[in-house]
Scaffold this motif. Structure first.
Motif, PDB file in Angstrom:
ATOM      1  N   VAL A 144       1.338  -1.324   0.253  1.00 34.56           N
ATOM      2  CA  VAL A 144       0.171  -0.286  -0.411  1.00 34.56           C
ATOM      3  C   VAL A 144       1.056   1.319  -0.062  1.00 34.56           C
ATOM      4  O   VAL A 144       0.561   2.054  -0.349  1.00 34.56           O
ATOM      5  N   LEU A 145       1.871   1.318   0.846  1.00 37.58           N
ATOM      6  CA  LEU A 145       2.899   2.392   1.137  1.00 37.58           C
ATOM      7  C   LEU A 145       3.441   2.298  -0.583  1.00 37.58           C
ATOM      8  O   LEU A 145       3.724   3.658  -0.652  1.00 37.58           O
ATOM      9  N   ASN A 146       4.358   1.048  -0.749  1.00 40.22           N
ATOM     10  CA  ASN A 146       4.503   1.457  -2.210  1.00 40.22           C
ATOM     11  C   ASN A 146       3.856   2.476  -2.994  1.00 40.22           C
ATOM     12  O   ASN A 146       4.200   2.671  -3.956  1.00 40.22           O
ATOM     13  N   GLU A 147       2.318   1.637  -3.305  1.00 42.99           N
ATOM     14  CA  GLU A 147       1.573   2.094  -4.283  1.00 42.99           C
ATOM     15  C   GLU A 147       0.918   3.069  -4.318  1.00 42.99           C
ATOM     16  O   GLU A 147       1.127   4.621  -5.244  1.00 42.99           O
ATOM     17  N   ARG A 148       1.047   3.495  -2.838  1.00 43.99           N
ATOM     18  CA  ARG A 148       0.946   5.356  -3.007  1.00 43.99           C
ATOM     19  C   ARG A 148       2.142   5.894  -3.423  1.00 43.99           C
ATOM     20  O   ARG A 148       1.889   6.836  -3.453  1.00 43.99           O
ATOM     21  N   VAL A 149       3.487   5.870  -3.185  1.00 43.26           N
ATOM     22  CA  VAL A 149       4.313   6.579  -3.304  1.00 43.26           C
ATOM     23  C   VAL A 149       4.664   6.535  -5.091  1.00 43.26           C
ATOM     24  O   VAL A 149       4.988   7.563  -5.548  1.00 43.26           O
ATOM     25  N   GLY A 150       4.400   5.330  -5.111  1.00 37.83           N
ATOM     26  CA  GLY A 150       4.066   5.022  -7.068  1.00 37.83           C
ATOM     27  C   GLY A 150       3.400   6.642  -7.116  1.00 37.83           C
ATOM     28  O   GLY A 150       4.026   6.766  -8.653  1.00 37.83           O
ATOM     29  N   HIS A 151       2.313   6.837  -7.062  1.00 39.67           N
ATOM     30  CA  HIS A 151       1.277   7.381  -7.541  1.00 39.67           C
ATOM     31  C   HIS A 151       1.793   8.912  -7.330  1.00 39.67           C
ATOM     32  O   HIS A 151       1.349   9.859  -7.811  1.00 39.67           O
ATOM     33  N   PRO A 194       3.344  11.072 -13.441  1.00 35.83           N
ATOM     34  CA  PRO A 194       2.698  11.093 -13.631  1.00 35.83           C
ATOM     35  C   PRO A 194       0.804  10.856 -13.319  1.00 35.83           C
ATOM     36  O   PRO A 194       0.961   9.482 -13.062  1.00 35.83           O
ATOM     37  N   GLU A 195      -0.270  11.507 -13.375  1.00 33.37           N
ATOM     38  CA  GLU A 195      -1.103  11.823 -12.632  1.00 33.37           C
ATOM     39  C   GLU A 195      -1.503  10.470 -13.886  1.00 33.37           C
ATOM     40  O   GLU A 195      -2.462   9.675 -13.304  1.00 33.37           O
ATOM     41  N   HIS A 196      -2.137  10.625 -15.229  1.00 37.22           N
ATOM     42  CA  HIS A 196      -2.562   9.917 -16.461  1.00 37.22           C
ATOM     43  C   HIS A 196      -2.018   8.634 -17.232  1.00 37.22           C
ATOM     44  O   HIS A 196      -1.947   8.370 -17.720  1.00 37.22           O
ATOM     45  N   PHE A 197      -0.817   8.810 -16.037  1.00 38.18           N
ATOM     46  CA  PHE A 197       0.423   7.506 -16.066  1.00 38.18           C
ATOM     47  C   PHE A 197      -0.794   5.847 -16.232  1.00 38.18           C
ATOM     48  O   PHE A 197      -1.039   5.684 -15.577  1.00 38.18           O
ATOM     49  N   ALA A 198      -0.328   5.363 -17.615  1.00 37.58           N
ATOM     50  CA  ALA A 198      -0.855   4.006 -17.953  1.00 37.58           C
ATOM     51  C   ALA A 198      -0.027   3.279 -19.070  1.00 37.58           C
ATOM     52  O   ALA A 198       0.763   3.973 -19.943  1.00 37.58           O
ATOM     53  N   LEU A 222       3.623  -1.403 -12.232  1.00 36.12           N
ATOM     54  CA  LEU A 222       4.702   0.611 -12.480  1.00 36.12           C
ATOM     55  C   LEU A 222       4.508   1.518 -11.170  1.00 36.12           C
ATOM     56  O   LEU A 222       5.559   1.738 -10.912  1.00 36.12           O
ATOM     57  N   TYR A 223       3.725   1.398 -10.787  1.00 36.05           N
ATOM     58  CA  TYR A 223       3.608   2.100  -9.321  1.00 36.05           C
ATOM     59  C   TYR A 223       4.256   1.344  -8.385  1.00 36.05           C
ATOM     60  O   TYR A 223       4.752   2.137  -7.549  1.00 36.05           O
ATOM     61  N   LEU A 224       3.782  -0.002  -8.115  1.00 38.81           N
ATOM     62  CA  LEU A 224       4.364  -0.463  -6.485  1.00 38.81           C
ATOM     63  C   LEU A 224       6.301  -0.421  -6.454  1.00 38.81           C
ATOM     64  O   LEU A 224       6.857  -0.371  -6.171  1.00 38.81           O
ATOM     65  N   ILE A 225       6.835  -0.932  -7.915  1.00 39.67           N
ATOM     66  CA  ILE A 225       8.248  -0.761  -8.519  1.00 39.67           C
ATOM     67  C   ILE A 225       8.726   0.334  -7.512  1.00 39.67           C
ATOM     68  O   ILE A 225       9.177   0.234  -7.291  1.00 39.67           O
ATOM     69  N   ALA A 226       8.239   1.191  -8.662  1.00 41.87           N
ATOM     70  CA  ALA A 226       8.712   3.104  -8.781  1.00 41.87           C
ATOM     71  C   ALA A 226       8.285   3.069  -6.848  1.00 41.87           C
ATOM     72  O   ALA A 226       9.660   4.132  -6.318  1.00 41.87           O
ATOM     73  N   GLY A 227       7.532   2.976  -6.553  1.00 35.17           N
ATOM     74  CA  GLY A 227       7.110   3.421  -5.338  1.00 35.17           C
ATOM     75  C   GLY A 227       8.530   2.640  -4.241  1.00 35.17           C
ATOM     76  O   GLY A 227       8.653   2.526  -2.926  1.00 35.17           O
ATOM     77  N   GLY A 228       8.160   1.002  -4.412  1.00 38.11           N
ATOM     78  CA  GLY A 228       9.300   0.677  -3.718  1.00 38.11           C
ATOM     79  C   GLY A 228      10.518   0.488  -3.342  1.00 38.11           C
ATOM     80  O   GLY A 228      11.300   0.876  -2.927  1.00 38.11           O
TER      81      GLY A 228
END
Length: 86
Positions: free
Chosen positions: A8-15, A19-23, A41-47
């Motif tokens: 959850v923490l990694n996903e929040r940091v990834g967001h 960018p807001e409309h990243f997909a 990708l959100y999880l990886i970036a935040g992690g």
């Protein structure tokens, strides 16, 4: 057990980082798989960011403790060798 709070923490940091409309959108894949890749990708970036922060928080205190233990063991060996030599 520990993975879910960190996910959850990694996903929040990834967001926060991406960018807001990243997909992710590969035309050959179904939409649900593209959505899963985007979440990963959100999880990886935040992690990566969370891991670097945690590593810096742990590295310096742990290094200090290990140097103290090394010095303590070295002094203990010197005292033991000094007692044996006498």
């Amino acid at each position: 057990m520990v993975y879910l709070p960190f996910a959850v923490l990694n996903e929040r940091v990834g967001h926060w980082l991406l960018p807001e409309h990243f997909a992710v959108h590969f035309h050959m894949l179904p939409d649900w798989l593209n959505q899963l890749l985007t979440i990963n990708l959100y999880l990886i970036a935040g992690g990566i960011v969370d891991g670097c922060i945690l590593a810096m928080m742990v590295y310096f205190p742990l290094k200090k403790v290990l140097l103290w233990v090394q010095k303590h063991r070295r002094d203990k060996r010197r005292r033991a060798a000094h007692v044996i030599a006498d």
